[in-house]
Design a protein around this motif. Structure first.
Motif, PDB file in Angstrom:
ATOM      1  N   GLN A  96       0.818  -1.204   0.000  1.00 33.28           N
ATOM      2  CA  GLN A  96       0.000   0.000   0.000  1.00 33.28           C
ATOM      3  C   GLN A  96       0.853   1.256   0.000  1.00 33.28           C
ATOM      4  OE1 GLN A  96      -2.820   0.113   3.193  1.00 33.28           O
ATOM      5  NE2 GLN A  96      -3.796   2.008   2.500  1.00 33.28           N
ATOM      6  N   LEU A  97       2.007   1.202   0.688  1.00 35.30           N
ATOM      7  CA  LEU A  97       2.928   2.330   0.740  1.00 35.30           C
ATOM      8  C   LEU A  97       4.276   1.858   0.196  1.00 35.30           C
ATOM      9  CD1 LEU A  97       3.020   5.320   1.741  1.00 35.30           C
ATOM     10  CD2 LEU A  97       4.013   4.438   3.865  1.00 35.30           C
ATOM     11  N   VAL A  98       4.667   2.319  -0.990  1.00 35.30           N
ATOM     12  CA  VAL A  98       5.900   1.879  -1.636  1.00 35.30           C
ATOM     13  C   VAL A  98       7.069   2.742  -1.164  1.00 35.30           C
ATOM     14  CG1 VAL A  98       7.066   1.517  -3.834  1.00 35.30           C
ATOM     15  CG2 VAL A  98       4.616   1.072  -3.633  1.00 35.30           C
ATOM     16  N   SER A  99       8.206   2.093  -0.855  1.00 35.33           N
ATOM     17  CA  SER A  99       9.370   2.794  -0.300  1.00 35.33           C
ATOM     18  C   SER A  99      10.383   3.150  -1.383  1.00 35.33           C
ATOM     19  CB  SER A  99      10.046   1.932   0.767  1.00 35.33           C
ATOM     20  OG  SER A  99       9.204   1.763   1.897  1.00 35.33           O
ATOM     21  N   VAL A 100      10.779   4.414  -1.397  1.00 37.68           N
ATOM     22  CA  VAL A 100      11.820   4.916  -2.283  1.00 37.68           C
ATOM     23  C   VAL A 100      13.033   5.238  -1.419  1.00 37.68           C
ATOM     24  CG1 VAL A 100      12.484   6.712  -3.925  1.00 37.68           C
ATOM     25  CG2 VAL A 100      10.116   5.874  -3.863  1.00 37.68           C
ATOM     26  N   GLY A 101      14.164   4.608  -1.699  1.00 37.25           N
ATOM     27  CA  GLY A 101      15.358   4.817  -0.893  1.00 37.25           C
ATOM     28  C   GLY A 101      16.140   6.039  -1.323  1.00 37.25           C
ATOM     29  N   VAL A 102      16.669   6.772  -0.352  1.00 43.77           N
ATOM     30  CA  VAL A 102      17.596   7.872  -0.596  1.00 43.77           C
ATOM     31  C   VAL A 102      18.813   7.559   0.274  1.00 43.77           C
ATOM     32  CG1 VAL A 102      17.952  10.355  -0.609  1.00 43.77           C
ATOM     33  CG2 VAL A 102      15.651   9.430  -0.933  1.00 43.77           C
ATOM     34  N   ARG A 133       5.329  16.938  -1.088  1.00 45.96           N
ATOM     35  CA  ARG A 133       4.437  16.858  -2.238  1.00 45.96           C
ATOM     36  C   ARG A 133       3.693  15.521  -2.263  1.00 45.96           C
ATOM     37  NH1 ARG A 133       1.909  20.072  -3.573  1.00 45.96           N
ATOM     38  NH2 ARG A 133       1.573  19.298  -5.703  1.00 45.96           N
ATOM     39  N   ALA A 134       4.365  14.426  -1.894  1.00 44.88           N
ATOM     40  CA  ALA A 134       3.694  13.125  -1.829  1.00 44.88           C
ATOM     41  C   ALA A 134       2.565  13.160  -0.806  1.00 44.88           C
ATOM     42  CB  ALA A 134       4.704  12.039  -1.468  1.00 44.88           C
ATOM     43  N   ARG A 135       2.811  13.823   0.305  1.00 42.12           N
ATOM     44  CA  ARG A 135       1.764  13.944   1.333  1.00 42.12           C
ATOM     45  C   ARG A 135       0.605  14.803   0.830  1.00 42.12           C
ATOM     46  NH1 ARG A 135       2.581  16.556   7.412  1.00 42.12           N
ATOM     47  NH2 ARG A 135       0.516  15.986   8.219  1.00 42.12           N
ATOM     48  N   ALA A 136       0.938  15.956   0.217  1.00 42.58           N
ATOM     49  CA  ALA A 136      -0.112  16.869  -0.260  1.00 42.58           C
ATOM     50  C   ALA A 136      -0.976  16.220  -1.338  1.00 42.58           C
ATOM     51  CB  ALA A 136       0.527  18.152  -0.786  1.00 42.58           C
ATOM     52  N   ARG A 137      -0.367  15.370  -2.148  1.00 43.78           N
ATOM     53  CA  ARG A 137      -1.097  14.730  -3.241  1.00 43.78           C
ATOM     54  C   ARG A 137      -1.721  13.392  -2.828  1.00 43.78           C
ATOM     55  NH1 ARG A 137       2.960  15.076  -8.347  1.00 43.78           N
ATOM     56  NH2 ARG A 137       1.349  13.666  -9.173  1.00 43.78           N
ATOM     57  N   GLY A 138      -1.497  12.987  -1.591  1.00 45.58           N
ATOM     58  CA  GLY A 138      -2.084  11.746  -1.100  1.00 45.58           C
ATOM     59  C   GLY A 138      -1.570  10.508  -1.806  1.00 45.58           C
ATOM     60  N   LEU A 139      -0.280  10.512  -2.176  1.00 38.87           N
ATOM     61  CA  LEU A 139       0.305   9.399  -2.920  1.00 38.87           C
ATOM     62  C   LEU A 139       0.907   8.360  -1.982  1.00 38.87           C
ATOM     63  CD1 LEU A 139       2.072  11.418  -5.759  1.00 38.87           C
ATOM     64  CD2 LEU A 139      -0.115  10.218  -5.862  1.00 38.87           C
ATOM     65  N   PRO A 140       0.854   7.101  -2.338  1.00 37.85           N
ATOM     66  CA  PRO A 140       1.364   6.027  -1.478  1.00 37.85           C
ATOM     67  C   PRO A 140       2.873   5.861  -1.607  1.00 37.85           C
ATOM     68  CG  PRO A 140       0.425   5.059  -3.448  1.00 37.85           C
ATOM     69  CD  PRO A 140       0.194   6.550  -3.559  1.00 37.85           C
ATOM     70  N   LEU A 141       3.621   6.925  -1.341  1.00 41.79           N
ATOM     71  CA  LEU A 141       5.072   6.902  -1.443  1.00 41.79           C
ATOM     72  C   LEU A 141       5.697   7.268  -0.109  1.00 41.79           C
ATOM     73  CD1 LEU A 141       5.699   8.741  -4.858  1.00 41.79           C
ATOM     74  CD2 LEU A 141       5.743   6.278  -4.425  1.00 41.79           C
ATOM     75  N   ARG A 142       6.710   6.509   0.275  1.00 45.95           N
ATOM     76  CA  ARG A 142       7.483   6.823   1.472  1.00 45.95           C
ATOM     77  C   ARG A 142       8.949   6.932   1.069  1.00 45.95           C
ATOM     78  NH1 ARG A 142       8.718   2.824   6.572  1.00 45.95           N
ATOM     79  NH2 ARG A 142       9.238   1.447   4.813  1.00 45.95           N
ATOM     80  N   PHE A 143       9.565   8.060   1.384  1.00 45.42           N
ATOM     81  CA  PHE A 143      10.979   8.263   1.107  1.00 45.42           C
ATOM     82  C   PHE A 143      11.774   7.892   2.353  1.00 45.42           C
ATOM     83  CE2 PHE A 143       8.765  10.809  -1.966  1.00 45.42           C
ATOM     84  CZ  PHE A 143       9.498  10.615  -3.129  1.00 45.42           C
ATOM     85  N   VAL A 144      12.648   6.908   2.211  1.00 51.24           N
ATOM     86  CA  VAL A 144      13.449   6.412   3.337  1.00 51.24           C
ATOM     87  C   VAL A 144      14.892   6.871   3.143  1.00 51.24           C
ATOM     88  CG1 VAL A 144      14.258   4.388   4.593  1.00 51.24           C
ATOM     89  CG2 VAL A 144      11.950   4.407   3.602  1.00 51.24           C
ATOM     90  N   VAL A 145      15.364   7.756   4.022  1.00 48.21           N
ATOM     91  CA  VAL A 145      16.738   8.250   3.953  1.00 48.21           C
ATOM     92  C   VAL A 145      17.615   7.343   4.816  1.00 48.21           C
ATOM     93  CG1 VAL A 145      18.305  10.163   4.404  1.00 48.21           C
ATOM     94  CG2 VAL A 145      15.980  10.619   3.579  1.00 48.21           C
TER      95      VAL A 145
END
Length: 387
Positions: free
Chosen positions: A206-212, A231-243
């Motif tokens: 449901q929430l896809v992780s993008v690595g940084v 922007r992901a939060r504002a647009r309600g997108l299922p993206l999580r940025f993991v630093v």
């Protein structure tokens, strides 16, 4: 460090990071044939590490010590990587050596004291040949009190006397040859094959992780990562940025922007494959503001089969385009929404992601981890001196 027949002095600053990792890599891969002495330069003093790990601390002022170090250890070659910590003293002493010296390009310091080529509040300048542009930039806050014409002239003379000039990418080579015409610069990529195992990111969660991955200073895109999460939060997108690292504003572990940004904090390289698997990273983003000259971190991500999304400038784009191990964002000043849209589009094309993963993993299969190119350069430089 082992004892080979010939000795090499490695000159670098104390800043750590990718520079120190690259130097350590070359030392480890050639130490069976060459003795290595490391000189960590700083304006307040030098730290010298001998072939057996013995440490010497040299204090200032008034010690012209480079020739003494070479004589003491019986060294045949000086390999300069960086002189950020004590530029003026090292420039004088290296050029007067009676043994050959060479340089490796690790960043843009030869061209400009703003090492990452990022003017205040701006994107990359692209290393313009016109030093007048640099003069205007260096007067902007934070101000850099250097004359860009003299800066380049000092380094040009240093380069002209070098037995070899090495660049880890064609991009890094082009920056030097474009700004210092007439020089011969050899491209020898860092022969780096990091630990890794193929990691399959969860594309159907449901929430896809993008690595940084790596420390996110401003020039590496630390502020931009926050903008992406916002922007992901504002647009309600299922993206999580993991630093995986820290940012210039936040340390980890902590969750921010409603869970769309997670800062893990620092890590060891050996831990990275397990972390990529733990966070189920599907794609790695490299939102660097300034151009990279190689990026060991990209190799570390590829070692786990994680495809990369990179900006169009520098060696990141060069390596991705050559291998197919990811995608290049077009437009030097691409907005956060462009990055978000591109990530979302790629994640929908699951077969394309899997193919890019395979190519990323395969990109390191042909890496010759014994640094044969560097060995050859050292031999030729030392043999030239003995003729």
């Amino acid at each position: 460090m082992g004892r080979g027949s010939a000795g090499v002095l490695q000159v670098l600053h104390r800043g750590g990071g990718g520079l120190e990792s690259a130097v350590a890599l070359g030392v480890e891969q050639t130490r069976d044939e060459f003795r290595h002495v490391l000189l960590y330069a700083d304006h307040a003093g030098w730290r010298v590490v001998g072939p057996e790990g013995e440490v010497f601390i040299v204090r200032w002022p008034g010690w012209a010590g480079l020739p003494r170090i070479l004589r003491y250890f019986g060294l045949s070659l000086c390999h300069v990587h960086h002189w950020l910590g004590d530029r003026s003293r090292l420039l004088r002493q290296v050029r007067r050596l009676d043994i050959p010296y060479g340089l490796t390009i690790h960043d843009h310091y030869l061209v400009c004291p703003r090492i990452h080529l990022v003017p205040p509040g701006s994107s990359s300048c692209g290393a313009p040949e016109d030093a007048g542009i640099c003069d205007t930039c260096l007067h902007e806050e934070p101000r850099v009190p250097e004359d860009p014409w003299r800066w380049r002239d000092d380094h040009f003379r240093l380069l002209q006397g070098a037995q070899f000039i090495l660049a880890p990418s064609e991009y890094a080579q082009s920056v030097v040859t474009r700004n210092f015409p007439g020089l011969e610069v050899s491209v020898i990529p860092h022969e780096y094959r990091p630990p890794g195992k193929f990691v399959s990111g969860a594309l159907s969660r449901q929430l896809v992780s993008v690595g940084v991955v790596g420390g996110m200073g401003p020039e590496k895109g630390g502020a931009f990562v926050e903008e992406l999460a916002g922007r992901a939060r504002a647009r309600g997108l299922p993206l999580r940025f993991v630093v995986l690292g820290d940012t210039h504003r936040h340390g980890g572990p902590q969750s921010l922007y409603g869970g769309h940004l997670f800062v893990h904090g620092g890590y060891c390289v050996d831990e990275l494959p397990a972390l990529l698997q733990h966070y189920e990273i599907a794609i790695a983003a490299f939102p660097a503001v300034g151009p990279e000259t190689f990026s060991l971190t990209l190799s570390e991500v590829w070692a786990s089969g994680i495809p990369a999304l990179v900006p169009e400038h520098g060696a990141l784009a060069e390596r991705v385009e050559r291998t197919g191990g990811g995608w290049v964002i077009r437009g030097a000043s691409s907005s956060a929404d462009v990055w978000i849209d591109t990530i979302s589009e790629r994640l929908r094309l699951k077969l394309e992601v899997h193919e890019a993963s395979r190519r990323a993993y395969a990109a390191l299969s042909n890496v010759d981890a014994d640094a044969s190119g560097l060995r050859s350069v050292y031999r030729q430089a030392i043999d030239f001196q003995s003729v």
